[in-house]
Design a protein around this motif. Structure first.
Motif, mmCIF file in Angstrom:
data_model
loop_
_atom_site.group_PDB
_atom_site.id
_atom_site.type_symbol
_atom_site.label_atom_id
_atom_site.label_comp_id
_atom_site.label_asym_id
_atom_site.label_seq_id
_atom_site.Cartn_x
_atom_site.Cartn_y
_atom_site.Cartn_z
ATOM 1 N N THR A 38 -11.279 4.970 -0.178
ATOM 2 C CA THR A 38 -10.245 5.854 -0.696
ATOM 3 C C THR A 38 -8.838 5.374 -0.350
ATOM 4 O O THR A 38 -7.875 5.910 -0.858
ATOM 5 C CB THR A 38 -10.434 7.293 -0.180
ATOM 6 N N VAL A 39 -8.734 4.382 0.545
ATOM 7 C CA VAL A 39 -7.427 3.839 0.940
ATOM 8 C C VAL A 39 -7.300 2.425 0.399
ATOM 9 O O VAL A 39 -8.157 1.581 0.626
ATOM 10 C CB VAL A 39 -7.257 3.827 2.473
ATOM 11 N N THR A 40 -6.210 2.204 -0.330
ATOM 12 C CA THR A 40 -5.890 0.886 -0.861
ATOM 13 C C THR A 40 -4.594 0.425 -0.216
ATOM 14 O O THR A 40 -3.632 1.200 -0.145
ATOM 15 C CB THR A 40 -5.703 0.933 -2.394
ATOM 16 N N ILE A 41 -4.568 -0.808 0.236
ATOM 17 C CA ILE A 41 -3.368 -1.397 0.833
ATOM 18 C C ILE A 41 -2.851 -2.455 -0.136
ATOM 19 O O ILE A 41 -3.625 -3.260 -0.658
ATOM 20 C CB ILE A 41 -3.691 -2.053 2.198
ATOM 21 N N ARG A 42 -1.547 -2.436 -0.384
ATOM 22 C CA ARG A 42 -0.941 -3.446 -1.254
ATOM 23 C C ARG A 42 0.510 -3.644 -0.863
ATOM 24 O O ARG A 42 1.077 -2.885 -0.079
ATOM 25 C CB ARG A 42 -1.070 -3.061 -2.726
ATOM 26 N N LEU A 43 1.138 -4.670 -1.438
ATOM 27 C CA LEU A 43 2.565 -4.900 -1.214
ATOM 28 C C LEU A 43 3.374 -3.806 -1.901
ATOM 29 O O LEU A 43 2.980 -3.304 -2.965
ATOM 30 C CB LEU A 43 2.977 -6.267 -1.751
ATOM 31 N N ARG A 44 4.498 -3.458 -1.274
ATOM 32 C CA ARG A 44 5.388 -2.466 -1.884
ATOM 33 C C ARG A 44 6.033 -3.071 -3.123
ATOM 34 O O ARG A 44 6.412 -4.236 -3.154
ATOM 35 C CB ARG A 44 6.478 -2.060 -0.882
ATOM 36 N N ASP A 45 6.189 -2.242 -4.134
ATOM 37 C CA ASP A 45 6.845 -2.623 -5.376
ATOM 38 C C ASP A 45 8.127 -1.796 -5.487
ATOM 39 O O ASP A 45 8.181 -0.673 -4.975
ATOM 40 C CB ASP A 45 5.884 -2.325 -6.536
ATOM 41 N N SER A 46 9.114 -2.306 -6.176
ATOM 42 C CA SER A 46 10.375 -1.560 -6.311
ATOM 43 C C SER A 46 10.160 -0.199 -6.973
ATOM 44 O O SER A 46 10.880 0.762 -6.687
ATOM 45 C CB SER A 46 11.416 -2.376 -7.075
ATOM 46 N N SER A 47 9.141 -0.089 -7.818
ATOM 47 C CA SER A 47 8.874 1.199 -8.468
ATOM 48 C C SER A 47 8.336 2.240 -7.487
ATOM 49 O O SER A 47 8.305 3.434 -7.805
ATOM 50 C CB SER A 47 7.899 1.017 -9.633
ATOM 51 N N ASP A 48 7.917 1.822 -6.285
ATOM 52 C CA ASP A 48 7.427 2.755 -5.263
ATOM 53 C C ASP A 48 8.556 3.509 -4.564
ATOM 54 O O ASP A 48 8.313 4.551 -3.956
ATOM 55 C CB ASP A 48 6.644 2.002 -4.177
ATOM 56 N N VAL A 49 9.767 2.968 -4.613
ATOM 57 C CA VAL A 49 10.859 3.477 -3.776
ATOM 58 C C VAL A 49 11.165 4.958 -4.004
ATOM 59 O O VAL A 49 11.284 5.708 -3.023
ATOM 60 C CB VAL A 49 12.116 2.584 -3.896
#
Length: 172
Positions: A6-17
């Motif tokens: 249920t937990v996914t780890i990924r790099l932050r994207d500018s659209s996440d801000v």
């Protein structure tokens, strides 16, 4: 503990801000972290010092964040202490760790820290961090994970308020 499915780890994207600012606002309203307040939130996601920025999603919803920066962003007292262990460029600083209050207690903070530590090890960097004395839940988590308390000092906010703080060093 979190269910890894249920937990996914990924790099932050500018659209996440925008969502991260909302989550950090919720965290701040509950805990007063970060103590520099909402006026500092956007800058946290625009740092030119970022080495890597990682997010966690819980059931596909943005749930947490952590970033690594060079150890040189730390106070001189801490960089001096770190340099007594090894060259300062063999360290990185864990910053801006937070988890959405509605997802806390699911192991997401631990997963983010584990990912950051693994990245640091891959890059041959031991992680350090700063935590304020008032943030007892975070202190308990770091100590449970084997982080070593280091230098004590006073952190001063952008508004000039001082807080007792501690550095911590990740397990070797």
């Amino acid at each position: 503990m979190s269910d890894n499915n249920t937990v996914t780890i990924r790099l932050r994207d500018s659209s996440d801000v925008p969502t991260l600012i909302r989550v950090l606002t919720d965290v701040h309203n509950l805990t007063k972290y970060p103590v520099d307040g909402p006026s500092s939130f956007l800058a946290r996601f625009q740092s030119p010092n970022a080495i890597i920025s990682i997010v966690a999603l819980y059931e596909n919803e943005l749930a947490g964040h952590v970033e690594l920066q060079p150890a040189t962003v730390l106070s001189p007292a801490i960089t001096k202490a770190l340099a007594s262990h090894a060259p300062i460029d063999s360290f990185a600083t864990l910053v801006s760790l937070f988890v959405d209050p509605k997802f806390q207690g699911k192991g997401i903070g631990t997963r983010l820290i584990d990912e950051a530590v693994a990245y640091g090890k891959n890059e041959r960097k031991r992680l350090a961090l700063i935590v304020l004395e008032k943030d007892t839940t975070a202190i308990r988590m770091y100590e449970r994970m084997g982080w070593e308390r280091g230098v004590e000092y006073f952190y001063e906010t952008l508004q000039g308020v001082k807080y007792r703080a501690f550095s911590y060093l990740a397990p070797a």
